[in-house]
Scaffold this motif. Structure first.
Motif, PDB file in Angstrom:
ATOM      1  N   ARG A 170       7.380  -5.531   0.375  1.00  0.00           N
ATOM      2  CA  ARG A 170       6.673  -4.314   0.795  1.00  0.00           C
ATOM      3  C   ARG A 170       5.344  -4.630   1.465  1.00  0.00           C
ATOM      4  O   ARG A 170       4.927  -3.918   2.386  1.00  0.00           O
ATOM      5  N   VAL A 171       4.677  -5.678   1.045  1.00  0.00           N
ATOM      6  CA  VAL A 171       3.346  -6.019   1.569  1.00  0.00           C
ATOM      7  C   VAL A 171       3.521  -7.075   2.652  1.00  0.00           C
ATOM      8  O   VAL A 171       3.815  -8.243   2.363  1.00  0.00           O
ATOM      9  N   LEU A 172       3.344  -6.669   3.909  1.00  0.00           N
ATOM     10  CA  LEU A 172       3.669  -7.544   5.033  1.00  0.00           C
ATOM     11  C   LEU A 172       2.502  -7.664   6.012  1.00  0.00           C
ATOM     12  O   LEU A 172       1.635  -6.791   6.087  1.00  0.00           O
ATOM     13  N   THR A 173       2.511  -8.749   6.753  1.00  0.00           N
ATOM     14  CA  THR A 173       1.526  -8.959   7.818  1.00  0.00           C
ATOM     15  C   THR A 173       1.856  -8.044   8.999  1.00  0.00           C
ATOM     16  O   THR A 173       2.896  -7.377   9.032  1.00  0.00           O
TER      17      THR A 173
ATOM     18  N   TRP B 231      -2.202  -5.109   0.198  1.00  0.00           N
ATOM     19  CA  TRP B 231      -1.647  -4.549  -1.035  1.00  0.00           C
ATOM     20  C   TRP B 231      -2.355  -3.244  -1.391  1.00  0.00           C
ATOM     21  O   TRP B 231      -1.694  -2.246  -1.718  1.00  0.00           O
ATOM     22  N   LEU B 232      -3.671  -3.238  -1.309  1.00  0.00           N
ATOM     23  CA  LEU B 232      -4.427  -2.017  -1.615  1.00  0.00           C
ATOM     24  C   LEU B 232      -4.068  -0.894  -0.639  1.00  0.00           C
ATOM     25  O   LEU B 232      -3.921   0.266  -1.035  1.00  0.00           O
ATOM     26  N   LYS B 233      -3.931  -1.246   0.627  1.00  0.00           N
ATOM     27  CA  LYS B 233      -3.577  -0.251   1.640  1.00  0.00           C
ATOM     28  C   LYS B 233      -2.174   0.306   1.377  1.00  0.00           C
ATOM     29  O   LYS B 233      -1.948   1.531   1.432  1.00  0.00           O
TER      30      LYS B 233
ATOM     31  N   GLU C 166      -0.856   4.142   0.420  1.00  0.00           N
ATOM     32  CA  GLU C 166       0.168   4.842   1.193  1.00  0.00           C
ATOM     33  C   GLU C 166       1.339   5.283   0.304  1.00  0.00           C
ATOM     34  O   GLU C 166       1.840   6.401   0.440  1.00  0.00           O
ATOM     35  N   ASP C 167       1.756   4.411  -0.602  1.00  0.00           N
ATOM     36  CA  ASP C 167       2.959   4.678  -1.391  1.00  0.00           C
ATOM     37  C   ASP C 167       2.670   5.510  -2.634  1.00  0.00           C
ATOM     38  O   ASP C 167       3.466   6.375  -3.014  1.00  0.00           O
TER      39      ASP C 167
ATOM     40  N   GLU D  28      -7.372  -9.369 -10.492  1.00  0.00           N
ATOM     41  CA  GLU D  28      -6.524 -10.279 -11.263  1.00  0.00           C
ATOM     42  C   GLU D  28      -5.080  -9.790 -11.278  1.00  0.00           C
ATOM     43  O   GLU D  28      -4.134 -10.592 -11.208  1.00  0.00           O
ATOM     44  N   LEU D  29      -4.891  -8.482 -11.361  1.00  0.00           N
ATOM     45  CA  LEU D  29      -3.533  -7.932 -11.284  1.00  0.00           C
ATOM     46  C   LEU D  29      -2.930  -8.177  -9.898  1.00  0.00           C
ATOM     47  O   LEU D  29      -1.725  -8.427  -9.769  1.00  0.00           O
ATOM     48  N   ILE D  30      -3.772  -8.108  -8.863  1.00  0.00           N
ATOM     49  CA  ILE D  30      -3.278  -8.373  -7.511  1.00  0.00           C
ATOM     50  C   ILE D  30      -2.896  -9.846  -7.366  1.00  0.00           C
ATOM     51  O   ILE D  30      -1.886 -10.176  -6.719  1.00  0.00           O
ATOM     52  N   TRP D  31      -3.681 -10.760  -7.961  1.00  0.00           N
ATOM     53  CA  TRP D  31      -3.291 -12.175  -7.962  1.00  0.00           C
ATOM     54  C   TRP D  31      -1.925 -12.342  -8.613  1.00  0.00           C
ATOM     55  O   TRP D  31      -1.080 -13.117  -8.136  1.00  0.00           O
ATOM     56  N   ARG D  32      -1.698 -11.638  -9.709  1.00  0.00           N
ATOM     57  CA  ARG D  32      -0.401 -11.712 -10.382  1.00  0.00           C
ATOM     58  C   ARG D  32       0.716 -11.272  -9.434  1.00  0.00           C
ATOM     59  O   ARG D  32       1.766 -11.915  -9.353  1.00  0.00           O
TER      60      ARG D  32
END
Length: 474
Positions: A138-141, A157-159, A163-164, A279-283
Motif C-alpha cells: 500500500r505504501v509506494l514511491t 505511510w502517514l499520508k 487517505e485510508d 516506533e510503530l512505523i519502524w515496525r
C-alpha cells in the motif's frame, strides 16, 4: 461451515480474519496449529512458546464463551500442514477458510500450499491484513515501488493513513450457547517436547492485559517517551512488544488509542506522541521489507555486497557475549537481563548488537539467532531489521564508521549504574563513579570476580571500519 485460522493474531478484537469469518449466519469454527519442530527450527524461544500457548488457552476459553470451538492441531512442520488442514476441513464440512496473511517466507510458502490443497476440495481461502496498519504494497514511491529507505516510507505511510483511515472492529457477538473448553495442560498432545503451557507470571496473557498496558503507557508515559525511552533503569517504554508479536493487541489498536489519548494523530517530531508512533512505523517498515525482499527471511543481508565481509565465528567469544562475560558492564547487564527475563530494552539491543558485530566482529546472524532463541517478543522482521541495522548491512543502517562505544553508552544511558548493578552482581557494591569502568577499582580491592574487557574498544573499532573500507575497494 467457516473456519478461522489463528496464527500471530491471538485476539478477538480488531481481527480481520475473525470478523470476516463471522460476517454471515453460517456456523464458525476456529483453529490453531501447534508446530513444535518448526518452531525449534525457527529458533523460537521457550519463553515465547510458553507465552503463545498460554494465550491460545485464554483465546480458546473466550471463543468457547461465544459459542465458537477452537480446534487444536499438533502438526510438527509446515510441510505437513496442508494435508492436516485438508483433513480437518473435510471432517468439519468447511467451505471457506479465513486467516490473516503471513509475511515470512516459510509461512507464505505454507499458505500457498494450503490454498492449492484446499482448492482441490473446493474450499475458498481468504487471506487478510491483520499484522500491519497498512498492508504491504500500500505504501509506494512515486514510481509505484515499495520503499527501501525509512524516512520517505514514514512520510508516505502517514499520508496513506490519512487517505485510508481505519476502523477498529469489536469482538464478534456470541454465536450460540457457551461451549466447554479443555485446558491445554489436559490435552493428550501436550508432552515434554512441547514444553510448558501455563502462563509465566512475569508476562500475564490476555487481551485485557495487553490493553491495560497500552492505556497505562499512554496515560503515564507516552508524553515523556522521547526523553525516557533510552534509559533502561526507567519504566520509560510501553513493554508491549510481546503482545504485538503474538497479535494479542494489534498495531491499529495502538494507533487508535494514541489518537484518542492525544485528540489526533501526531504528524511530526515536534508533536507529543510522535516518537512512539514513529516506533510503530519502524515496525511496519521492517514488515513491508520482509515482503519486498524475501531473502531477508533466509539469513541474507539487505545489502548483498556485505555478504563478503570477513565476519568471525569465534565460538568462545560468542559464548562470552551470550553469557554476559565481556568485561563491559552495560553489555553484560543487558545479556544477563535477557537470559533471565526473555526481554531486553531497545537501547540495550542496539548496544549489545553493535558490540557483537563491531567490537567482536562476529557475524550478525549468530546474534540474530540468539535473540530469537531467548526473546519473548521474537519477531523475524523486527529482529532481522534491528540486527542488520546494527551490523551495517541493512536498510537505513548506521554508516559503517559509526560504532557504539559500550562504555560511553553505559555512562550516557545508565549514568548512576542502577541497571548494571541490578544485573551484574559482581558490581552491585561499586559506586557510580566506577561502575562503568570497574577494573581499576576492583584491582585496588584485590578482586578478580569480574572479567577483564575482552577487547580494546578503540582497536576493535578501527578494525570494524577497515572491514567495511576494504569491502568498498573490492
Amino acid at each position: 461451515m467457516r473456519l478461522v485460522w489463528f496464527r500471530n493474531d491471538l485476539r478477538l478484537s480488531d481481527n480481520p480474519a475473525l470478523r470476516h469469518g463471522c460476517a454471515s449466519d453460517e456456523p464458525v469454527a476456529a483453529l490453531f496449529i501447534i508446530s513444535p519442530t518448526q518452531w525449534r527450527q525457527h529458533k523460537m524461544a521457550p519463553i515465547r512458546q510458553r507465552f503463545i500457548l498460554a494465550q491460545v488457552d485464554a483465546l480458546g476459553r473466550e471463543l468457547a464463551a461465544l459459542g465458537i470451538q477452537l480446534h487444536l492441531l499438533r502438526v510438527e512442520t509446515f510441510a505437513e500442514v496442508p494435508a492436516a488442514l485438508t483433513d480437518l476441513c473435510r471432517e468439519l464440512g468447511v467451505s471457506q477458510l479465513y486467516a490473516n496473511q503471513a509475511i515470512e517466507l516459510d509461512e507464505q510458502r505454507r499458505d500457498h500450499a494450503v490454498t492449492a490443497a484446499l482448492a482441490e476440495q473446493e474450499v475458498g481461502c481468504h487471506w487478510l491484513n491483520g499484522c500491519c496498519v497498512l498492508p504491504p504494497g500500500r505504501v509506494l514511491t512515486g514510481g509505484r515501488e515499495m520503499f527501501k529507505v525509512f524516512t520517505p516510507f514514514s512520510r508516505a505511510w502517514l499520508k496513506a493513513l490519512d487517505e485510508d483511515g481505519f476502523v477498529i472492529h469489536r469482538a464478534p457477538a456470541p454465536r450460540g450457547e457457551p461451549l466447554p473448553w479443555q485446558p491445554l495442560a489436559e490435552r493428550a498432545f501436550v508432552d515434554a517436547a512441547l514444553g510448558e503451557t501455563t502462563p509465566d507470571p512475569r508476562w500475564p496473557v490476555g487481551e485485557a492485559e495487553a490493553l491495560r498496558r497500552l492505556h497505562a503507557f499512554l496515560e503515564q508515559g507516552v508524553l515523556d517517551y522521547g526523553e525516557t525511552r533510552d534509559f533502561p533503569a526507567l519504566a520509560g517504554t510501553s513493554v508491549l512488544s510481546p503482545y504485538l508479536a503474538a497479535g494479542i493487541v494489534s498495531p491499529r489498536q495502538c494507533v487508535a488509542a494514541l489518537q484518542q489519548r492525544l485528540g489526533g494523530r501526531p504528524q511530526s517530531k515536534a508533536q507529543p506522541g510522535f516518537v512512539w508512533l514513529n516506533e510503530l512505523i519502524w515496525r511496519e517498515f521492517y514488515r513491508h521489507l520482509l515482503v519486498l525482499i524475501p531473502t531477508l527471511s533466509m539469513n541474507r543481508p539487505f545489502k548483498p555486497e556485505t555478504a563478503a565481509l570477513p565476519w568471525s565465528w569465534d565460538p568462545d567469544a560468542f559464548a562470552a557475549w551470550c553469557e554476559g562475560r565481556t568485561g563491559y558492564p552495560i553489555v553484560d547487564a543487558a545479556m544477563r537481563c535477557l537470559n533471565a527475563t526473555g526481554w531486553m530494552h531497545n537501547r540495550l539491543r542496539m548496544i549489545v548488537a553493535s558490540f557483537l558485530t563491531k567490537d567482536l566482529h562476529i557475524h550478525w546472524r549468530l546474534g540474530e539467532d540468539y535473540f530469537m532463541s531467548r526473546l519473548i517478543d521474537g519477531d523475524l522482521a523486527a529482529n532481522n531489521g534491528g540486527w542488520q541495522w546494527a551490523a551495517g548491512t541493512g536498510a537505513d543502517a548506521a554508516p559503517y564508521f559509526r560504532v557504539f562505544n559500550p562504555t560511553t553508552q553505559g555512562q550516557r544511558f545508565d549514568p548512576q549504574g542502577d541497571f548494571i548493578r541490578t544485573w551484574v552482581s559482581e558490581l552491585a557494591d561499586l559506586p557510580a563513579t566506577y561502575v562503568h569502568q570497574p577494573h581499576d577499582w576492583l584491582r585496588l580491592k584485590g578482586r578478580q570476580d569480574y572479567p577483564a574487557p575482552m577487547v580494546d574498544h578503540a582497536v576493535a573499532r578501527v578494525r570494524a571500519i577497515e572491514m567495511f573500507r576494504d569491502l568498498e575497494k573490492t
